[in-house]
Motif scaffolding. Structure first.
Motif, PDB file in Angstrom:
ATOM      1  N   ASN A  79       0.825  -1.217   0.000  1.00  0.00           N
ATOM      2  CA  ASN A  79       0.000   0.000   0.000  1.00  0.00           C
ATOM      3  C   ASN A  79       0.851   1.256   0.000  1.00  0.00           C
ATOM      4  O   ASN A  79       0.393   2.317  -0.414  1.00  0.00           O
ATOM      5  CB  ASN A  79      -0.930   0.011   1.222  1.00  0.00           C
ATOM      6  CG  ASN A  79      -2.123  -0.916   1.061  1.00  0.00           C
ATOM      7  OD1 ASN A  79      -2.672  -1.039  -0.032  1.00  0.00           O
ATOM      8  ND2 ASN A  79      -2.510  -1.573   2.131  1.00  0.00           N
ATOM      9  N   HIS A  80       2.077   1.137   0.536  1.00  0.00           N
ATOM     10  CA  HIS A  80       2.893   2.345   0.716  1.00  0.00           C
ATOM     11  C   HIS A  80       4.363   1.958   0.597  1.00  0.00           C
ATOM     12  O   HIS A  80       4.798   0.960   1.185  1.00  0.00           O
ATOM     13  CB  HIS A  80       2.585   2.943   2.090  1.00  0.00           C
ATOM     14  CG  HIS A  80       3.181   4.282   2.347  1.00  0.00           C
ATOM     15  ND1 HIS A  80       3.720   5.089   1.366  1.00  0.00           N
ATOM     16  CD2 HIS A  80       3.311   4.981   3.515  1.00  0.00           C
ATOM     17  CE1 HIS A  80       4.155   6.215   1.918  1.00  0.00           C
ATOM     18  NE2 HIS A  80       3.931   6.175   3.215  1.00  0.00           N
ATOM     19  N   MET A  81       5.108   2.771  -0.152  1.00  0.00           N
ATOM     20  CA  MET A  81       6.532   2.458  -0.419  1.00  0.00           C
ATOM     21  C   MET A  81       7.499   3.278   0.429  1.00  0.00           C
ATOM     22  O   MET A  81       8.692   3.327   0.122  1.00  0.00           O
ATOM     23  CB  MET A  81       6.840   2.676  -1.909  1.00  0.00           C
ATOM     24  CG  MET A  81       6.628   1.454  -2.772  1.00  0.00           C
ATOM     25  SD  MET A  81       7.606   0.008  -2.296  1.00  0.00           S
ATOM     26  CE  MET A  81       9.266   0.583  -2.587  1.00  0.00           C
ATOM     27  N   GLU A  82       7.030   3.973   1.476  1.00  0.00           N
ATOM     28  CA  GLU A  82       7.996   4.641   2.353  1.00  0.00           C
ATOM     29  C   GLU A  82       8.753   3.548   3.120  1.00  0.00           C
ATOM     30  O   GLU A  82       8.161   2.546   3.544  1.00  0.00           O
ATOM     31  CB  GLU A  82       7.279   5.596   3.324  1.00  0.00           C
ATOM     32  CG  GLU A  82       8.283   6.482   4.036  1.00  0.00           C
ATOM     33  CD  GLU A  82       7.651   7.700   4.730  1.00  0.00           C
ATOM     34  OE1 GLU A  82       6.425   7.854   4.695  1.00  0.00           O
ATOM     35  OE2 GLU A  82       8.433   8.486   5.301  1.00  0.00           O
ATOM     36  N   PRO A  83      10.062   3.720   3.305  1.00  0.00           N
ATOM     37  CA  PRO A  83      10.862   2.614   3.838  1.00  0.00           C
ATOM     38  C   PRO A  83      10.474   2.118   5.227  1.00  0.00           C
ATOM     39  O   PRO A  83      10.844   1.009   5.601  1.00  0.00           O
ATOM     40  CB  PRO A  83      12.286   3.191   3.831  1.00  0.00           C
ATOM     41  CG  PRO A  83      12.280   4.126   2.669  1.00  0.00           C
ATOM     42  CD  PRO A  83      10.918   4.767   2.716  1.00  0.00           C
ATOM     43  N   ASP A  84       9.716   2.908   6.007  1.00  0.00           N
ATOM     44  CA  ASP A  84       9.276   2.356   7.299  1.00  0.00           C
ATOM     45  C   ASP A  84       8.254   1.242   7.106  1.00  0.00           C
ATOM     46  O   ASP A  84       7.900   0.558   8.077  1.00  0.00           O
ATOM     47  CB  ASP A  84       8.752   3.456   8.243  1.00  0.00           C
ATOM     48  CG  ASP A  84       7.636   4.308   7.651  1.00  0.00           C
ATOM     49  OD1 ASP A  84       7.578   4.441   6.419  1.00  0.00           O
ATOM     50  OD2 ASP A  84       6.832   4.850   8.437  1.00  0.00           O
ATOM     51  N   HIS A  85       7.783   1.053   5.870  1.00  0.00           N
ATOM     52  CA  HIS A  85       6.841  -0.038   5.585  1.00  0.00           C
ATOM     53  C   HIS A  85       7.324  -0.979   4.491  1.00  0.00           C
ATOM     54  O   HIS A  85       6.830  -2.093   4.390  1.00  0.00           O
ATOM     55  CB  HIS A  85       5.479   0.533   5.194  1.00  0.00           C
ATOM     56  CG  HIS A  85       4.977   1.539   6.165  1.00  0.00           C
ATOM     57  ND1 HIS A  85       4.642   1.202   7.456  1.00  0.00           N
ATOM     58  CD2 HIS A  85       4.812   2.882   6.074  1.00  0.00           C
ATOM     59  CE1 HIS A  85       4.285   2.296   8.111  1.00  0.00           C
ATOM     60  NE2 HIS A  85       4.383   3.326   7.293  1.00  0.00           N
ATOM     61  N   CYS A  86       8.248  -0.519   3.692  1.00  0.00           N
ATOM     62  CA  CYS A  86       8.634  -1.359   2.551  1.00  0.00           C
ATOM     63  C   CYS A  86      10.005  -1.999   2.733  1.00  0.00           C
ATOM     64  O   CYS A  86      10.500  -2.678   1.838  1.00  0.00           O
ATOM     65  CB  CYS A  86       8.608  -0.543   1.250  1.00  0.00           C
ATOM     66  SG  CYS A  86      10.046   0.512   1.021  1.00  0.00           S
ATOM     67  N   ALA A 166      -3.153   2.174   5.146  1.00  0.00           N
ATOM     68  CA  ALA A 166      -1.795   2.752   4.993  1.00  0.00           C
ATOM     69  C   ALA A 166      -1.536   3.755   6.122  1.00  0.00           C
ATOM     70  O   ALA A 166      -1.865   3.484   7.272  1.00  0.00           O
ATOM     71  CB  ALA A 166      -1.604   3.337   3.595  1.00  0.00           C
ATOM     72  N   ASP A 167      -0.969   4.921   5.807  1.00  0.00           N
ATOM     73  CA  ASP A 167      -0.647   5.891   6.874  1.00  0.00           C
ATOM     74  C   ASP A 167      -1.895   6.556   7.470  1.00  0.00           C
ATOM     75  O   ASP A 167      -1.844   7.088   8.587  1.00  0.00           O
ATOM     76  CB  ASP A 167       0.252   7.006   6.325  1.00  0.00           C
ATOM     77  CG  ASP A 167       1.729   6.626   6.343  1.00  0.00           C
ATOM     78  OD1 ASP A 167       2.098   5.666   7.031  1.00  0.00           O
ATOM     79  OD2 ASP A 167       2.517   7.314   5.652  1.00  0.00           O
ATOM     80  N   ALA A 168      -2.980   6.568   6.718  1.00  0.00           N
ATOM     81  CA  ALA A 168      -4.189   7.253   7.205  1.00  0.00           C
ATOM     82  C   ALA A 168      -4.681   6.605   8.492  1.00  0.00           C
ATOM     83  O   ALA A 168      -4.691   5.373   8.604  1.00  0.00           O
ATOM     84  CB  ALA A 168      -5.282   7.193   6.142  1.00  0.00           C
ATOM     85  N   LEU A 225      -1.092   1.615   9.347  1.00  0.00           N
ATOM     86  CA  LEU A 225       0.273   1.074   9.399  1.00  0.00           C
ATOM     87  C   LEU A 225       1.008   1.476  10.678  1.00  0.00           C
ATOM     88  O   LEU A 225       2.057   0.916  10.990  1.00  0.00           O
ATOM     89  CB  LEU A 225       1.065   1.537   8.168  1.00  0.00           C
ATOM     90  CG  LEU A 225       0.630   0.871   6.856  1.00  0.00           C
ATOM     91  CD1 LEU A 225       1.381   1.465   5.676  1.00  0.00           C
ATOM     92  CD2 LEU A 225       0.828  -0.638   6.910  1.00  0.00           C
ATOM     93  N   HIS A 226       0.506   2.490  11.377  1.00  0.00           N
ATOM     94  CA  HIS A 226       1.072   2.873  12.678  1.00  0.00           C
ATOM     95  C   HIS A 226      -0.069   2.962  13.685  1.00  0.00           C
ATOM     96  O   HIS A 226      -1.186   3.351  13.335  1.00  0.00           O
ATOM     97  CB  HIS A 226       1.721   4.264  12.613  1.00  0.00           C
ATOM     98  CG  HIS A 226       2.855   4.393  11.648  1.00  0.00           C
ATOM     99  ND1 HIS A 226       4.092   3.822  11.861  1.00  0.00           N
ATOM    100  CD2 HIS A 226       2.945   5.043  10.474  1.00  0.00           C
ATOM    101  CE1 HIS A 226       4.887   4.126  10.855  1.00  0.00           C
ATOM    102  NE2 HIS A 226       4.217   4.862   9.991  1.00  0.00           N
ATOM    103  N   GLY A 227       0.239   2.657  14.933  1.00  0.00           N
ATOM    104  CA  GLY A 227      -0.712   2.924  16.012  1.00  0.00           C
ATOM    105  C   GLY A 227      -1.784   1.868  16.150  1.00  0.00           C
ATOM    106  O   GLY A 227      -1.657   0.731  15.682  1.00  0.00           O
TER     107      GLY A 227
END
Ligand code: FEO
Length: 399
Positions: A79-86, A166-168, A225-227
């Motif tokens: 869903n998301h390619m920022e490195p904290d997830h990918c 994702a981040d939302a 993806l967080h929390g």
């Protein structure tokens, strides 16, 4: 040792937490750590939803291996390619070489930018509204560009009504065993707000677009993806907050007093003003020294409250640079619709007030309240009338 939870029949949380990281994105303090969530669906086909940061890679792989129980991984939805997830995608492909990486055109563009490893044979490109059946579970993909990167998608599991968002709807803060918002003693809204305002804050319009897109769906659980994971009545709780935040609407009336001060003279003027506001019945006030408090905490409060006072001295014939940085950050984050009052200070050449005024005037929906005050070195009793007038104007604007 694995550490997982079944959050719905055959859907497992396989993420983890990091309390060692000092700064998220090497910028934002993490007093309570951060959680990286990932989810694994076990069906006729197996599907992993996103991966996690490299820092918790080992426990993450143990979690996946445990839940898979010797089965193959068929899909990894990215869903998301920022490195904290990918960060673990290449490791997943090495271990499960037949896995299909589910993403959109932008996802794969970023994958090739971040990774040297050629994973093109694993790509499964999806478009808006495409569906992927896993057996009894069914995934539908919606693009959510700029919430918080352009490739972002959210994945909706149609049979249970679960939105992998994702981040939302994410938050700072590590897990302490309870991963559902309805299980914790108290939801740390301040950390959710600080995460939203600093990480996603710029993209309110795009968050609103996502609201429109998923607004008609039956949503029984939101897995960010967080929390914390949101379900039951907590869904409307977080949706309402996100709706306000993304419309740049203050949650409540209150004054955030933000000052820069080299030797305490500007600080003193802000205290005098706050004292006078208190005497005029203003109750919800929060004061910050920009040189002391990390800007992310100040920005979170500016997202929450209706009024702000900025006060700063001139420095090298410019705006004191810590205040300048904060105002530039607020402009980049698109903060709007606040009532703003200004106090400058100078000893021989005034620059701070002019710079603050220019920067605020360029931001949308900002209303200047009261006559800006420009102090010469230190507030004196003869300047009290100006402060009184400013306090009157702020108090009047509360009505
Ligand atoms: Fe948690 Fe935009 O990544």
């Amino acid at each position: 040792m694995y550490c997982v939870q079944e959050i719905a029949p055959k859907i497992f949380w396989v993420g983890g937490s990091d309390r060692r990281l000092e700064l998220f994105e090497n910028m934002f303090p993490l007093p309570n750590g951060v959680a990286y969530n990932s989810y694994l669906i076990m069906d006729e086909k197996t599907a992993l939803i996103d991966t996690v940061d490299r820092s918790i890679g080992q426990i993450y792989l143990e979690n996946i291996i445990h839940v898979l129980g010797g089965r193959e991984l068929d899909y990894l939805v990215v869903n998301h390619m920022e490195p904290d997830h990918c960060a673990n995608i290449d490791e997943i492909v090495r271990r499960y070489p037949n896995v299909k990486l589910v993403g959109n055109q932008k996802t794969f563009q970023f994958m090739e930018q971040f990774y040297e490893m050629d994973m093109t044979k694993n790509y499964l490109e999806v478009k808006e509204g495409d569906e992927l059946s896993l057996g009894s579970h069914n995934l539908r993909f919606y693009s959510a560009p700029m919430v918080h990167w352009p490739e972002v998608m959210v994945t909706y599991e149609t049979t249970k009504g679960i939105l992998f968002s994702a981040d939302a709807f994410g938050s700072f803060g590590a897990h302490s065993g309870n991963i559902f918002a309805d299980e914790v003693d108290e939801i740390d809204v301040a950390e959710a707000r600080r995460y939203y305002s600093n990480i996603v804050g710029r993209y309110g319009t795009q968050v609103q677009a996502l609201f429109k897109k998923v607004g008609g769906l039956e949503i029984n659980m939101i897995c960010a993806l967080h929390g914390l994971i949101w379900r039951g009545e907590k869904i409307s709780f977080i949706l309402d907050l996100y709706d306000k935040w993304s419309r740049y609407e203050p949650e409540k009336k209150g004054v955030v007093l933000v000052y820069a001060s080299m030797y305490g003279n500007t600080e003193n003027a802000v205290h005098v003003l706050a004292n006078k506001l208190a005497q005029r019945g203003i109750r919800d006030m929060h004061m910050y020294d920009v040189s002391k408090t990390h800007s992310s905490f100040i920005i979170a409060d500016l997202w929450k409250y209706s009024h702000v006072v900025f006060a700063s001295p001139t420095y090298n014939m410019h705006l004191y640079f810590v205040m300048d940085t904060l105002l530039k950050d607020l402009s980049v984050l698109n903060l709007k619709n606040r009532k703003v009052s200004l106090i400058g200070n100078y000893s021989w050449a005034s620059a701070a007030l002019k710079s603050m005024k220019e920067q605020i005037e360029k931001m949308q929906g900002m209303e200047l309240v009261g006559e800006p005050i420009d102090i010469r070195s230190a507030l004196k009793p003869e300047g009290e009338q100006e402060i009184d007038k400013l306090a009157d104007a702020i108090a009047a604007s509360f009505n």
